[in-house]
Design an enzyme around this catalytic site. Structure first.
Site, short mmCIF file in Angstrom:
data_model
loop_
_atom_site.label_atom_id
_atom_site.label_comp_id
_atom_site.label_asym_id
_atom_site.label_seq_id
_atom_site.Cartn_x
_atom_site.Cartn_y
_atom_site.Cartn_z
N LYS A 122 42.83 36.58 42.70
CA LYS A 122 41.47 37.15 42.68
C LYS A 122 40.78 36.84 41.34
O LYS A 122 41.45 36.45 40.37
CB LYS A 122 41.56 38.66 42.88
CG LYS A 122 42.40 39.36 41.83
CD LYS A 122 42.78 40.76 42.30
CE LYS A 122 43.60 41.47 41.23
NZ LYS A 122 44.08 42.77 41.69
N TYR A 169 24.25 37.69 11.78
CA TYR A 169 23.38 38.82 12.07
C TYR A 169 23.73 40.02 11.21
O TYR A 169 24.90 40.35 11.05
CB TYR A 169 23.49 39.22 13.55
CG TYR A 169 22.79 38.28 14.50
CD1 TYR A 169 21.43 37.98 14.34
CD2 TYR A 169 23.48 37.70 15.55
CE1 TYR A 169 20.79 37.12 15.22
CE2 TYR A 169 22.84 36.85 16.44
CZ TYR A 169 21.49 36.55 16.27
OH TYR A 169 20.87 35.71 17.13
C1 LIG Z 1 45.43 42.86 41.24
C2 LIG Z 1 46.49 43.32 42.15
C3 LIG Z 1 47.81 42.87 41.99
C4 LIG Z 1 48.26 42.08 40.78
O1 LIG Z 1 48.42 42.98 39.71
P1 LIG Z 1 48.89 42.52 38.24
O2 LIG Z 1 48.99 43.78 37.48
O3 LIG Z 1 47.80 41.62 37.72
O4 LIG Z 1 50.17 41.80 38.39
C5 LIG Z 1 48.73 43.23 42.95
N1 LIG Z 1 48.39 44.01 44.00
C6 LIG Z 1 47.14 44.49 44.16
C7 LIG Z 1 46.83 45.36 45.33
C8 LIG Z 1 46.16 44.20 43.23
O5 LIG Z 1 44.94 44.70 43.37
#
Ligand SMILES: *Cc1c(COP(=O)(O)O)cnc(C)c1O
Length: 352
Positions: free
Chosen positions: A40, A250
């Site tokens: 994602k 700045y």
């Molecule tokens: C984002 C997510 C993961 C991965 O989690 P990490 O902490 O980045 O390893 C796994 N399962 C679900 C449902 C998530 O939303």
């Protein structure tokens, strides 16, 4: 126009061997379970087009995105039926897209279950909330007719505190076990990156690492196994000779205590390099690197630029590249950002 677009003066180097090695390490740590991959947010900011083929070739077979809009790009590289959409079907448009694409919805509520069933159902995953109170069907709801009707491939839940030695982990594990008897499923999945490090009890059939694939060290057990994947680098676009008393950037936050040579570097908060890296509030120690030599940041981070002290590297010139210290555990300490934020915040202007 037929001329080439000039290369940007900042680039993000991805160590593909490290990415593949991290997946293999997490898969091995998952024991009998296989590791999938959370891809994602554009592979946590590192570019799904670039990282997904590496994860696939390393052996990952199950992929997780958050939004339906993330399916298309991922499906350039893997079968849509191997992509699960964590937010699930929220609208009729989502349902139509799920059916057309073949990507797998994660059902997160009775409403989503009914919506999916009404559209004819089909293979899905089911998220049960065992304590994070974010997305997921409550354990008390899994007996509902809408859930019983689902064709559940992976029954999953998500840990809230896996990066801590919290009693919450065992509590969520126990709740997850209770739910398993009440649902028909093909496989079980609980652990994210940190959850994998909690040990074999948490692995079940499928693990879902994200952060650790991309170099994040969510628990000490992962240190030494997980390698840095993302290496941001930025070029010096101008050098300047300051006189004692000259102010930099700045609000003139840094004043030169002596004559000194400084470099203006093509990296700013628009690229994800936030002001929390700068010498604000009297915090010091933030720097860019020339090989192993730290070059302290001077004054505030601007949108597109920072200024560094070149005293320790007098040979550096316009066009020379510096690296951003992005070993995630240290970078998190230095910037005050989380390892997740450090990855996902990297901007769109990096070349490769
Ligand atoms: C984002 C997510 C993961 C991965 O989690 P990490 O902490 O980045 O390893 C796994 N399962 C679900 C449902 C998530 O939303």
């Amino acid at each position: 126009m037929s001329v080439d677009i000039p290369q940007p003066s900042l680039r993000l180097r991805i160590d593909h061997a490290a990415l593949a090695s991290n997946w293999r390490a997490l898969d091995a740590m998952s024991g009998d379970a296989s590791a999938g991959a959370a891809i994602k947010a554009d592979c946590y900011g590192l570019d799904v087009e670039y990282c997904l083929p590496t994860l696939r070739d390393a052996g990952a077979e199950e992929f997780f995105v958050a939004h339906w809009s993330e399916v298309e790009t991922a499906a350039h590289h893997v079968h849509a039926s191997d992509i699960a959409v964590l937010h699930g079907p929220m609208t009729s448009q989502d349902i139509t897209y799920a059916k057309a694409s073949g990507a797998v919805p994660v059902i997160n509520s009775l409403e989503q279950a009914r919506r999916w069933n009404e559209a004819g159902g089909g293979r899905c995953h089911l998220m049960v909330d065992t304590g994070i109170n974010r997305l997921g069907v409550a354990p008390s709801e899994v007996g509902d007719e809408a859930i019983k009707t689902l064709d559940v491939d992976v029954l999953m839940s998500h840990l809230a505190c896996a990066d801590e030695d919290s009693e919450m982990n065992a509590r969520q594990l126990a709740r997850f076990r209770e739910v398993q008897a009440q649902v028909d499923w093909n496989s079980l999945s609980l652990a994210n990156s940190a959850g994998i490090a909690l040990g074999g009890d948490y692995a079940f059939n499928l693990t879902r690492p994200g952060l650790a694939l991309y170099g994040g060290i969510a628990r000490k057990e992962l240190a030494g196994l997980i390698k840095q994947v993302a290496f941001p680098e930025a070029a010096i676009i101008q050098t300047r000779e300051l006189k004692a008393g000259d102010a930099v950037g700045y609000n003139g936050e840094f004043t030169a205590p002596r004559d000194m040579r400084v470099g203006t570097v093509s990296l700013g908060y628009a690229d994800g390099f936030l002001r929390s890296w700068g010498n604000v509030d009297g915090r010091s120690g933030s720097h860019l690197l020339h090989a192993e030599t730290p070059l302290p940041l001077l004054g505030k981070v601007s949108m597109d630029m920072v200024v560094v002290d070149l005293s320790a590297a007098p040979s550096l010139r316009e066009g020379d590249w510096l690296s951003v210290p992005y070993e995630l555990q240290n970078a998190a300490q230095q910037s005050g950002l989380s390892q997740y934020e450090l990855l996902t915040i990297l901007g769109q202007r990096f070349g490769s």
